[in-house]
Design a protein around this motif. Structure first.
Motif, PDB file in Angstrom:
ATOM      1  N   ILE A 144      22.494 -15.385 -19.670  1.00 48.67           N
ATOM      2  CA  ILE A 144      23.685 -14.597 -19.359  1.00 48.67           C
ATOM      3  C   ILE A 144      24.123 -14.947 -17.942  1.00 48.67           C
ATOM      4  O   ILE A 144      23.431 -14.638 -16.969  1.00 48.67           O
ATOM      5  CB  ILE A 144      23.413 -13.091 -19.479  1.00 48.67           C
ATOM      6  CG1 ILE A 144      22.863 -12.764 -20.873  1.00 48.67           C
ATOM      7  CG2 ILE A 144      24.678 -12.293 -19.203  1.00 48.67           C
ATOM      8  CD1 ILE A 144      22.468 -11.317 -21.043  1.00 48.67           C
ATOM      9  N   ALA A 145      25.259 -15.616 -17.834  1.00 40.66           N
ATOM     10  CA  ALA A 145      25.769 -16.027 -16.529  1.00 40.66           C
ATOM     11  C   ALA A 145      26.283 -14.811 -15.759  1.00 40.66           C
ATOM     12  O   ALA A 145      26.576 -13.772 -16.357  1.00 40.66           O
ATOM     13  CB  ALA A 145      26.889 -17.055 -16.711  1.00 40.66           C
ATOM     14  N   PRO A 146      26.415 -14.912 -14.441  1.00 43.68           N
ATOM     15  CA  PRO A 146      26.981 -13.795 -13.664  1.00 43.68           C
ATOM     16  C   PRO A 146      28.393 -13.454 -14.145  1.00 43.68           C
ATOM     17  O   PRO A 146      29.208 -14.347 -14.395  1.00 43.68           O
ATOM     18  CB  PRO A 146      27.005 -14.346 -12.230  1.00 43.68           C
ATOM     19  CG  PRO A 146      25.919 -15.379 -12.212  1.00 43.68           C
ATOM     20  CD  PRO A 146      25.940 -16.007 -13.573  1.00 43.68           C
TER      21      PRO A 146
ATOM     22  N   VAL B 161      16.331 -14.013 -24.716  1.00 46.38           N
ATOM     23  CA  VAL B 161      17.370 -13.852 -23.703  1.00 46.38           C
ATOM     24  C   VAL B 161      16.749 -14.001 -22.320  1.00 46.38           C
ATOM     25  O   VAL B 161      15.792 -13.296 -21.977  1.00 46.38           O
ATOM     26  CB  VAL B 161      18.058 -12.473 -23.820  1.00 46.38           C
ATOM     27  CG1 VAL B 161      19.249 -12.396 -22.865  1.00 46.38           C
ATOM     28  CG2 VAL B 161      18.520 -12.225 -25.243  1.00 46.38           C
ATOM     29  N   ILE B 162      17.279 -14.920 -21.529  1.00 46.16           N
ATOM     30  CA  ILE B 162      16.768 -15.155 -20.182  1.00 46.16           C
ATOM     31  C   ILE B 162      17.217 -14.015 -19.266  1.00 46.16           C
ATOM     32  O   ILE B 162      18.403 -13.677 -19.240  1.00 46.16           O
ATOM     33  CB  ILE B 162      17.278 -16.498 -19.623  1.00 46.16           C
ATOM     34  CG1 ILE B 162      16.934 -17.636 -20.588  1.00 46.16           C
ATOM     35  CG2 ILE B 162      16.687 -16.758 -18.247  1.00 46.16           C
ATOM     36  CD1 ILE B 162      15.461 -17.825 -20.822  1.00 46.16           C
ATOM     37  N   PRO B 163      16.308 -13.421 -18.497  1.00 41.41           N
ATOM     38  CA  PRO B 163      16.695 -12.327 -17.592  1.00 41.41           C
ATOM     39  C   PRO B 163      17.733 -12.783 -16.575  1.00 41.41           C
ATOM     40  O   PRO B 163      17.701 -13.929 -16.110  1.00 41.41           O
ATOM     41  CB  PRO B 163      15.373 -11.954 -16.911  1.00 41.41           C
ATOM     42  CG  PRO B 163      14.309 -12.428 -17.847  1.00 41.41           C
ATOM     43  CD  PRO B 163      14.856 -13.666 -18.487  1.00 41.41           C
ATOM     44  N   PRO B 164      18.667 -11.903 -16.205  1.00 41.01           N
ATOM     45  CA  PRO B 164      19.697 -12.267 -15.218  1.00 41.01           C
ATOM     46  C   PRO B 164      19.110 -12.768 -13.899  1.00 41.01           C
ATOM     47  O   PRO B 164      19.692 -13.652 -13.257  1.00 41.01           O
ATOM     48  CB  PRO B 164      20.451 -10.949 -15.025  1.00 41.01           C
ATOM     49  CG  PRO B 164      20.268 -10.207 -16.301  1.00 41.01           C
ATOM     50  CD  PRO B 164      18.879 -10.548 -16.744  1.00 41.01           C
ATOM     51  N   GLU B 165      17.968 -12.225 -13.479  1.00 41.81           N
ATOM     52  CA  GLU B 165      17.370 -12.646 -12.222  1.00 41.81           C
ATOM     53  C   GLU B 165      16.963 -14.117 -12.270  1.00 41.81           C
ATOM     54  O   GLU B 165      17.124 -14.855 -11.280  1.00 41.81           O
ATOM     55  CB  GLU B 165      16.143 -11.784 -11.904  1.00 41.81           C
ATOM     56  CG  GLU B 165      16.450 -10.317 -11.611  1.00 41.81           C
ATOM     57  CD  GLU B 165      16.789  -9.522 -12.874  1.00 41.81           C
ATOM     58  OE1 GLU B 165      16.504 -10.012 -13.991  1.00 41.81           O
ATOM     59  OE2 GLU B 165      17.325  -8.408 -12.729  1.00 41.81           O
ATOM     60  N   THR B 166      16.452 -14.565 -13.405  1.00 39.78           N
ATOM     61  CA  THR B 166      16.053 -15.967 -13.555  1.00 39.78           C
ATOM     62  C   THR B 166      17.274 -16.877 -13.517  1.00 39.78           C
ATOM     63  O   THR B 166      17.254 -17.952 -12.900  1.00 39.78           O
ATOM     64  CB  THR B 166      15.289 -16.162 -14.873  1.00 39.78           C
ATOM     65  OG1 THR B 166      14.157 -15.287 -14.900  1.00 39.78           O
ATOM     66  CG2 THR B 166      14.814 -17.601 -15.025  1.00 39.78           C
ATOM     67  N   VAL B 167      18.345 -16.449 -14.166  1.00 35.45           N
ATOM     68  CA  VAL B 167      19.588 -17.227 -14.144  1.00 35.45           C
ATOM     69  C   VAL B 167      20.112 -17.327 -12.719  1.00 35.45           C
ATOM     70  O   VAL B 167      20.563 -18.393 -12.269  1.00 35.45           O
ATOM     71  CB  VAL B 167      20.645 -16.579 -15.061  1.00 35.45           C
ATOM     72  CG1 VAL B 167      21.977 -17.324 -14.949  1.00 35.45           C
ATOM     73  CG2 VAL B 167      20.167 -16.564 -16.509  1.00 35.45           C
TER      74      VAL B 167
END
Length: 256
Positions: free
Chosen positions: A55-57, A131-137
């Motif tokens: 999930i991109a910013p 789903v990749i966590p937003p912090e990792t992205v």
């Protein structure tokens, strides 16, 4: 005595008919309420081929950063990559339901990230999808090398695909976020509008678009919807959470 009883019975029947007619009228008004969700998919979108998503910013709509457009104005053509239009036709053709008067309202800086985390919480409930966590992205995109490579939507999706092994990236744009003015029983209602786009990590093509806009209607204009919210005017955050759930219900990921 008999005549009095007959009169009372007749009055009750008329009252029952009046209440029934009123209920049907209000229910009909609710049925006429505009759809709050619009969905569009690429003809070659294959949901079962996607197993891992980042999930991109999220951001506020371009050109009017921090400001929502007048609600009668169509969403801006703010998609950076022209191939988005080629692959899905007129993505920016989603019409925003009209209002009685145009208005501009500031979109708080914290809103895109808040909605992004709502999306993460809902999307990770879908089966068979990682789903990749937003912090990792954020760690990938915030480093200087990542920022230089991810100049636009397409390149950002490719970078996340290479670094995180995802097949697709979900992006978000917030266009409208107006808080409720008043109490939950008497208020100028909240309004929220945003768009999600699922972008293929390999080619950068837009696979799916989900658009949400709702300005909560009073009981007389949306009987069913008002009752679904407990007969009260909700906050913008509650309206946004409802919108996230409705849009993601139409995202066919994690299915067989």
């Amino acid at each position: 005595m008999a005549l009095s009883a007959f009169t009372t019975t007749g009055a009750r029947r008329r009252q029952a008919r009046w209440l029934s007619a009123t209920f049907l009228l209000l229910w009909g008004c609710g049925a006429c309420a505009p759809d709050t969700v619009s969905i569009k998919s690429h003809p070659h979108f294959v949901p079962r081929a996607i197993h891992k998503v980042a999930i991109a910013p999220f951001r506020v709509a371009k050109r009017e950063r921090g400001i929502s457009l007048a609600f009668r104005t169509p969403p801006p053509a703010d998609l950076e990559n022209p191939q988005i239009h080629q692959s899905l036709g007129s993505v920016s053709g989603f019409s925003v339901p009209g209002r009685s008067r145009p208005v501009q309202v500031s979109v708080p800086d914290s809103v895109p990230d808040m909605i992004r985390h709502m999306v993460y919480s809902q999307l990770r409930l879908k089966p068979r999808i990682q789903v990749i966590p937003p912090e990792t992205v954020g760690q990938i995109l915030d480093i200087p090398e990542g920022s230089a490579q991810a100049r636009n939507s397409r390149e950002s999706a490719r970078l996340l695909g290479e670094r995180l092994g995802v097949e697709a990236v979900l992006e978000g744009v917030v266009r409208v976020y107006r808080e409720r003015e008043g109490t939950k029983f008497a208020a100028h209602p909240a309004a929220v509008g945003f768009e999600f786009r699922l972008v293929g990590a390999r080619g950068g093509e837009v696979l799916w678009v989900g658009d949400f806009f709702e300005e909560q209607k009073p009981l007389t204009h949306d009987f069913k919807g008002f009752l679904e919210r407990g007969g009260t005017f909700v906050t913008a955050e509650e309206l946004a959470r409802t919108g996230v759930v409705r849009v993601l219900q139409s995202l066919p990921l994690g299915t067989e």
